[in-house]
Design an enzyme around this catalytic site. Structure first.
Site, PDB file in Angstrom:
ATOM      1  N   CYS A   1      46.389 -27.328 -36.764  1.00  0.00           N
ATOM      2  CA  CYS A   1      45.254 -26.960 -37.620  1.00  0.00           C
ATOM      3  C   CYS A   1      45.576 -27.514 -39.008  1.00  0.00           C
ATOM      4  O   CYS A   1      46.523 -27.055 -39.663  1.00  0.00           O
ATOM      5  CB  CYS A   1      45.110 -25.446 -37.645  1.00  0.00           C
ATOM      6  SG  CYS A   1      43.813 -24.878 -38.768  1.00  0.00           S
TER       7      CYS A   1
ATOM      8  N   CYS B   1      37.808 -28.543 -42.310  1.00  0.00           N
ATOM      9  CA  CYS B   1      38.660 -28.905 -41.182  1.00  0.00           C
ATOM     10  C   CYS B   1      39.560 -30.049 -41.635  1.00  0.00           C
ATOM     11  O   CYS B   1      39.073 -31.167 -41.862  1.00  0.00           O
ATOM     12  CB  CYS B   1      37.795 -29.339 -40.002  1.00  0.00           C
ATOM     13  SG  CYS B   1      38.765 -29.781 -38.556  1.00  0.00           S
TER      14      CYS B   1
HETATM   15  N1  LIG Z   1      38.917 -22.976 -36.963  1.00  0.00           N
HETATM   16  C1  LIG Z   1      38.765 -23.241 -38.396  1.00  0.00           C
HETATM   17  C2  LIG Z   1      37.995 -24.545 -38.610  1.00  0.00           C
HETATM   18  C3  LIG Z   1      38.750 -25.753 -38.074  1.00  0.00           C
HETATM   19  C4  LIG Z   1      39.996 -25.973 -38.895  1.00  0.00           C
HETATM   20  C5  LIG Z   1      41.076 -26.809 -38.254  1.00  0.00           C
HETATM   21  N2  LIG Z   1      40.776 -27.440 -37.012  1.00  0.00           N
HETATM   22  C6  LIG Z   1      41.667 -27.786 -39.252  1.00  0.00           C
HETATM   23  O1  LIG Z   1      42.130 -28.873 -38.862  1.00  0.00           O
HETATM   24  O2  LIG Z   1      41.713 -27.424 -40.453  1.00  0.00           O
HETATM   25  C7  LIG Z   1      37.992 -22.100 -39.052  1.00  0.00           C
HETATM   26  O3  LIG Z   1      37.092 -21.555 -38.414  1.00  0.00           O
HETATM   27  O4  LIG Z   1      38.287 -21.812 -40.231  1.00  0.00           O
END
Ligand SMILES: N[C@H](CCC[C@H](N)C(=O)O)C(=O)O
Length: 336
Positions: free
Chosen positions: A239, A86
């Site tokens: 993200c 993340c």
């Molecule tokens: N939903 C993503 C994880 C969180 C990634 C995101 N919140 C970031 O800042 O990279 C996944 O399942 O691959």
């Protein structure tokens, strides 16, 4: 207060992608994976959850013996699924550990790698900034858990069976990302939600484990806009791994616009980050993700109540930083 062990959580965000940090040291007994998954679903729920919920939980634990880092970050999406990384979250965990351990440049263990994190200069008064190493990077279908017949990797490829008229790239950083460059109307239109909800339905043949899907608009040579529908969450303000992955694909597909080692500005619905794409001598890519690590509030709730989804007695102590972040975002030269 009765009701058993009190649990301390820290409400944080990176570019408006928000989380609760839970330090296992604050727990009388560690939570097992099932409890962690269930807690994430309850605490993060936008309607019944803790103070408006969140996009996920970031669990801070002692690192494994194999790691050079002192601590480890685990990422639990709001649907309870665990992710390998993340990007927005690791910056907030870096700030949390930086102030706890009095360090400004150190490593945090993640599922597949120990990643460098570093304290950086503020973006604006009261907007704390950290950078994080985003890696390992892989284009291989097996690392993406991606299944398109006769395609082991996707770089600017059309997938008429999925979405005619678009060209897709797929990269794991190490969580999986599917990226396409679009114009402004497509960026703000319904197509992203349609494609991404199908690819995260748990039944499609292409990404059985789901995938983060991003639409990217090129604003200027060194500025892009990234909008993401996240695996395990849905639409988020930003993200971090998606903005990093999009920056890498941008450098690969638009070499006349931007090169390796050049700072890129990435605008998102929740704010802005900077990225720099690097390539090691062995050819491996990695990305520096530089952005805010905002602490919003300190929260306490009884552990049994939280596990039962009862936040009526939770305490919420705001840090006051959110106002500084919102002032920073208002100041962004946004055309949106
Ligand atoms: N939903 C993503 C994880 C969180 C990634 C995101 N919140 C970031 O800042 O990279 C996944 O399942 O691959």
């Amino acid at each position: 207060m009765n009701g058993g062990t009190m649990m301390e959580l820290l409400k944080v965000h990176g570019s408006g992608n928000d989380f609760f940090i839970l330090d296992e040291k604050n727990l009388e007994s560690p939570l097992n994976d099932q409890q962690l998954s269930s807690l994430a679903q309850k605490v993060c729920d936008r309607k019944q959850g803790l103070h408006g919920g969140a996009d996920g939980i970031l669990l801070v634990t002692k690192s494994d013996l194999t790691s050079q880092a002192a601590e480890k970050m685990r990422v639990i999406n709001s649907d309870g699924s665990e992710a390998s990384m993340c990007g927005n979250g690791i910056r907030t965990v870096a700030r949390y550990l930086s102030s706890k351990n009095q360090q400004t440049d150190f490593k945090i263990q993640t599922m597949y790698a120990d990643l460098e994190v570093k304290k950086e200069n503020e973006f604006a008064p009261g907007v704390k900034v950290f950078s994080a190493e985003i890696s390992p990077v892989s284009f291989a279908a097996k690392d993406l858990k991606m299944h398109f017949p006769k395609k082991n990797q996707l770089l600017d490829q059309s997938l008429p069976e999925l979405a005619p008229g678009f060209k897709f790239s797929a990269v794991a950083v190490p969580n999986p990302h599917l990226i396409t460059f679009v114009d402004h109307q497509q960026l703000i239109g319904p197509k992203l939600g349609e494609i991404a909800s199908y690819l995260n339905d748990g039944k499609n043949p292409y990404f059985p484990d789901g995938v983060n899907v991003s639409f990217v608009e090129v604003l200027t040579k060194d500025k892009i806009f990234v909008r993401t529908y996240e695996r395990g969450v849905g639409f988020t303000n930003a993200c971090g791994t998606a903005m990093s992955a999009a920056s890498l694909i941008y450098v690969m597909l638009y070499p006349h616009n931007i090169n390796l080692e050049q700072r890129l500005t990435v605008i998102n619905p929740g704010g802005m980050v900077k990225t720099i794409v690097h390539q090691r001598t062995d050819g491996a890519y990695w990305i520096s993700l530089i952005g805010n690590a905002t602490f919003v509030a300190r929260v306490t709730v009884a552990q049994p109540a939280a596990l039962a989804g009862d936040f009526s007695q939770a305490t919420w102590q705001a840090t006051g930083e959110q106002a500084a972040y919102e002032k920073f975002v208002r100041g962004l030269d946004s055309e949106f």
